[in-house]
Design a protein around this motif. Structure first.
Motif, PDB file in Angstrom:
ATOM      1  N   THR A 120       0.855  -1.175   0.000  1.00 12.73           N
ATOM      2  CA  THR A 120       0.000   0.000   0.000  1.00 12.73           C
ATOM      3  C   THR A 120       0.897   1.233   0.000  1.00 12.73           C
ATOM      4  O   THR A 120       2.101   1.135   0.269  1.00 12.73           O
ATOM      5  CB  THR A 120      -0.898   0.043   1.249  1.00 12.73           C
ATOM      6  N   ASP A 121       0.335   2.385  -0.264  1.00 10.35           N
ATOM      7  CA  ASP A 121       1.121   3.621  -0.215  1.00 10.35           C
ATOM      8  C   ASP A 121       1.724   3.820   1.175  1.00 10.35           C
ATOM      9  O   ASP A 121       2.885   4.222   1.300  1.00 10.35           O
ATOM     10  CB  ASP A 121       0.255   4.822  -0.597  1.00 10.35           C
ATOM     11  N   ASN A 122       0.942   3.528   2.211  1.00 12.62           N
ATOM     12  CA  ASN A 122       1.457   3.671   3.582  1.00 12.62           C
ATOM     13  C   ASN A 122       2.633   2.734   3.823  1.00 12.62           C
ATOM     14  O   ASN A 122       3.637   3.128   4.419  1.00 12.62           O
ATOM     15  CB  ASN A 122       0.362   3.386   4.614  1.00 12.62           C
ATOM     16  N   ASP A 123       2.512   1.477   3.370  1.00  8.93           N
ATOM     17  CA  ASP A 123       3.597   0.509   3.526  1.00  8.93           C
ATOM     18  C   ASP A 123       4.841   0.959   2.763  1.00  8.93           C
ATOM     19  O   ASP A 123       5.961   0.819   3.248  1.00  8.93           O
ATOM     20  CB  ASP A 123       3.183  -0.869   3.006  1.00  8.93           C
ATOM     21  N   THR A 124       4.636   1.497   1.573  1.00 12.75           N
ATOM     22  CA  THR A 124       5.750   1.933   0.737  1.00 12.75           C
ATOM     23  C   THR A 124       6.525   3.058   1.413  1.00 12.75           C
ATOM     24  O   THR A 124       7.754   3.021   1.501  1.00 12.75           O
ATOM     25  CB  THR A 124       5.239   2.389  -0.644  1.00 12.75           C
ATOM     26  N   VAL A 125       5.809   4.063   1.906  1.00 16.31           N
ATOM     27  CA  VAL A 125       6.470   5.189   2.576  1.00 16.31           C
ATOM     28  C   VAL A 125       7.147   4.705   3.859  1.00 16.31           C
ATOM     29  O   VAL A 125       8.293   5.088   4.153  1.00 16.31           O
ATOM     30  CB  VAL A 125       5.478   6.339   2.853  1.00 16.31           C
ATOM     31  N   ALA A 126       6.484   3.858   4.624  1.00 15.17           N
ATOM     32  CA  ALA A 126       7.068   3.353   5.876  1.00 15.17           C
ATOM     33  C   ALA A 126       8.337   2.543   5.597  1.00 15.17           C
ATOM     34  O   ALA A 126       9.333   2.674   6.320  1.00 15.17           O
ATOM     35  CB  ALA A 126       6.049   2.505   6.631  1.00 15.17           C
ATOM     36  N   ALA A 127       8.310   1.710   4.564  1.00 10.03           N
ATOM     37  CA  ALA A 127       9.488   0.899   4.232  1.00 10.03           C
ATOM     38  C   ALA A 127      10.663   1.778   3.810  1.00 10.03           C
ATOM     39  O   ALA A 127      11.805   1.554   4.222  1.00 10.03           O
ATOM     40  CB  ALA A 127       9.143  -0.101   3.129  1.00 10.03           C
ATOM     41  N   ALA A 128      10.395   2.786   2.997  1.00 10.08           N
ATOM     42  CA  ALA A 128      11.460   3.692   2.568  1.00 10.08           C
ATOM     43  C   ALA A 128      11.992   4.501   3.754  1.00 10.08           C
ATOM     44  O   ALA A 128      13.203   4.700   3.884  1.00 10.08           O
ATOM     45  CB  ALA A 128      10.961   4.620   1.465  1.00 10.08           C
ATOM     46  N   GLN A 129      11.110   4.956   4.628  1.00  9.19           N
ATOM     47  CA  GLN A 129      11.536   5.709   5.808  1.00  9.19           C
ATOM     48  C   GLN A 129      12.420   4.838   6.695  1.00  9.19           C
ATOM     49  O   GLN A 129      13.457   5.290   7.198  1.00  9.19           O
ATOM     50  CB  GLN A 129      10.324   6.208   6.588  1.00  9.19           C
ATOM     51  N   LEU A 130      12.045   3.577   6.883  1.00  8.63           N
ATOM     52  CA  LEU A 130      12.848   2.657   7.688  1.00  8.63           C
ATOM     53  C   LEU A 130      14.216   2.443   7.043  1.00  8.63           C
ATOM     54  O   LEU A 130      15.247   2.471   7.724  1.00  8.63           O
ATOM     55  CB  LEU A 130      12.120   1.322   7.859  1.00  8.63           C
ATOM     56  N   LEU A 131      14.242   2.250   5.744  1.00 10.97           N
ATOM     57  CA  LEU A 131      15.505   2.072   5.034  1.00 10.97           C
ATOM     58  C   LEU A 131      16.408   3.303   5.204  1.00 10.97           C
ATOM     59  O   LEU A 131      17.595   3.185   5.509  1.00 10.97           O
ATOM     60  CB  LEU A 131      15.241   1.803   3.548  1.00 10.97           C
ATOM     61  N   ARG A 140       8.906   4.916  -3.674  1.00 12.48           N
ATOM     62  CA  ARG A 140       9.003   3.863  -4.696  1.00 12.48           C
ATOM     63  C   ARG A 140      10.368   3.886  -5.370  1.00 12.48           C
ATOM     64  O   ARG A 140      10.982   2.840  -5.586  1.00 12.48           O
ATOM     65  CB  ARG A 140       7.889   4.025  -5.724  1.00 12.48           C
ATOM     66  N   ALA A 141      10.832   5.073  -5.709  1.00 11.23           N
ATOM     67  CA  ALA A 141      12.140   5.191  -6.361  1.00 11.23           C
ATOM     68  C   ALA A 141      13.259   4.711  -5.429  1.00 11.23           C
ATOM     69  O   ALA A 141      14.178   4.010  -5.872  1.00 11.23           O
ATOM     70  CB  ALA A 141      12.385   6.639  -6.787  1.00 11.23           C
ATOM     71  N   ILE A 142      13.174   5.061  -4.167  1.00  9.90           N
ATOM     72  CA  ILE A 142      14.190   4.629  -3.193  1.00  9.90           C
ATOM     73  C   ILE A 142      14.193   3.111  -3.068  1.00  9.90           C
ATOM     74  O   ILE A 142      15.250   2.473  -3.104  1.00  9.90           O
ATOM     75  CB  ILE A 142      13.937   5.295  -1.821  1.00  9.90           C
ATOM     76  N   LEU A 143      13.016   2.533  -2.933  1.00 11.32           N
ATOM     77  CA  LEU A 143      12.932   1.078  -2.751  1.00 11.32           C
ATOM     78  C   LEU A 143      13.346   0.327  -4.010  1.00 11.32           C
ATOM     79  O   LEU A 143      13.960  -0.743  -3.919  1.00 11.32           O
ATOM     80  CB  LEU A 143      11.520   0.680  -2.316  1.00 11.32           C
ATOM     81  N   GLU A 144      13.014   0.867  -5.177  1.00  7.09           N
ATOM     82  CA  GLU A 144      13.406   0.203  -6.424  1.00  7.09           C
ATOM     83  C   GLU A 144      14.909   0.246  -6.636  1.00  7.09           C
ATOM     84  O   GLU A 144      15.474  -0.654  -7.247  1.00  7.09           O
ATOM     85  CB  GLU A 144      12.686   0.846  -7.609  1.00  7.09           C
ATOM     86  N   SER A 145      15.561   1.278  -6.131  1.00  7.53           N
ATOM     87  CA  SER A 145      17.007   1.400  -6.318  1.00  7.53           C
ATOM     88  C   SER A 145      17.804   0.745  -5.200  1.00  7.53           C
ATOM     89  O   SER A 145      19.017   0.631  -5.302  1.00  7.53           O
ATOM     90  CB  SER A 145      17.409   2.873  -6.440  1.00  7.53           C
ATOM     91  N   ALA A 146      17.131   0.315  -4.128  1.00  8.01           N
ATOM     92  CA  ALA A 146      17.830  -0.301  -2.996  1.00  8.01           C
ATOM     93  C   ALA A 146      18.275  -1.707  -3.374  1.00  8.01           C
ATOM     94  O   ALA A 146      17.500  -2.472  -3.959  1.00  8.01           O
ATOM     95  CB  ALA A 146      16.908  -0.362  -1.780  1.00  8.01           C
TER      96      ALA A 146
END
Length: 163
Positions: free
Chosen positions: A32-43, A150-156
Motif C-alpha cells: 500500500t502507499d502507507n507501507d511503501t512510505v514506511a518501508a522507505a523511511q525505515l531504510l 518507490r524510487a528509493i525502494l526500487e534502487s535499494a
C-alpha cells in the motif's frame, strides 16, 4: 499405447494447466502507499544510523546499555530543543526536531519537512476540520513521498537471503 488410458488422458489434460499455473505463480501482494512510505523511511533511517556507527533499533531488541540507547534515540529523533512547533486549537503543542535521522528521512521523502510537519500535524489531529490549504498540502506532499519512496525502494539493493 499406455497401459492406463484414463491416466494418460488425465495427464494430457492437466499438463497444459500445470505449465500455465507454474508460469503464473501468484505475485506477492503489492505494498500500500502507507507501507511503501514506511518501508522507505525505515531504510533511510537505518542507513543514517548505520553511517553513525549505531545499530538500528528493532522491536523486542534493546541496546546493550542505557548509553547506547540514548545515543540511538538522539541520532534517530534529534536532540536539544525541538525546532518545529505547532499549537493546536485545543492548546496542545506538537514539537519535532529537524536534526535526527527521522527528520532527514522526512525531508528526503516529502521534500519539505517543515511544510509536512505542519500539514500532517493539522490533518492528523483535526481531520476534516483542518484548513483546506493544509489538507491540499498534505495530499500533495504525501503523493510526493509515495513517488520518492518507490524510487528509493526500487534502487535499494536486495538483502542477502542466503543466511
Amino acid at each position: 499405447m499406455p497401459t492406463h488410458p484414463r491416466r494418460a488422458a488425465a495427464l494430457a489434460l492437466l499438463a497444459p494447466l500445470c505449465i500455465i499455473t507454474a508460469c503464473t505463480a501468484p505475485e506477492p501482494p503489492a505494498l500500500t502507499d502507507n507501507d511503501t512510505v514506511a518501508a522507505a523511511q525505515l531504510l533511510l533511517t537505518d542507513r543514517c544510523l548505520t553511517r553513525q556507527g549505531l545499530t538500528p533499533p528493532r522491536p523486542r531488541q534493546r541496546p546493550s546499555h542505557a548509553e547506547e540507547q540514548r545515543r540511538v534515540s538522539e541520532a534517530l529523533f534529534g536532540s536539544g530543543p525541538a525546532e518545529l512547533s505547532l499549537t493546536l486549537p485545543g492548546g496542545h503543542e506538537v514539537r519535532q526536531h529537524t536534526d535526527g535521522c527521522l527528520a532527514q528521512a522526512q525531508q528526503r521523502l516529502y521534500g519539505d519537512q517543515q511544510r509536512w510537519f505542519r500539514a500532517s500535524t493539522l490533518v492528523n489531529n483535526l481531520k476534516s476540520r483542518a484548513p483546506e490549504g493544509e489538507r491540499t498540502a498534505y495530499r500533495e506532499l504525501r503523493a510526493h513521498a509515495v513517488r520518492t519512496a518507490r524510487a528509493i525502494l526500487e534502487s535499494a539493493p536486495e538483502k542477502d537471503t542466503s543466511r
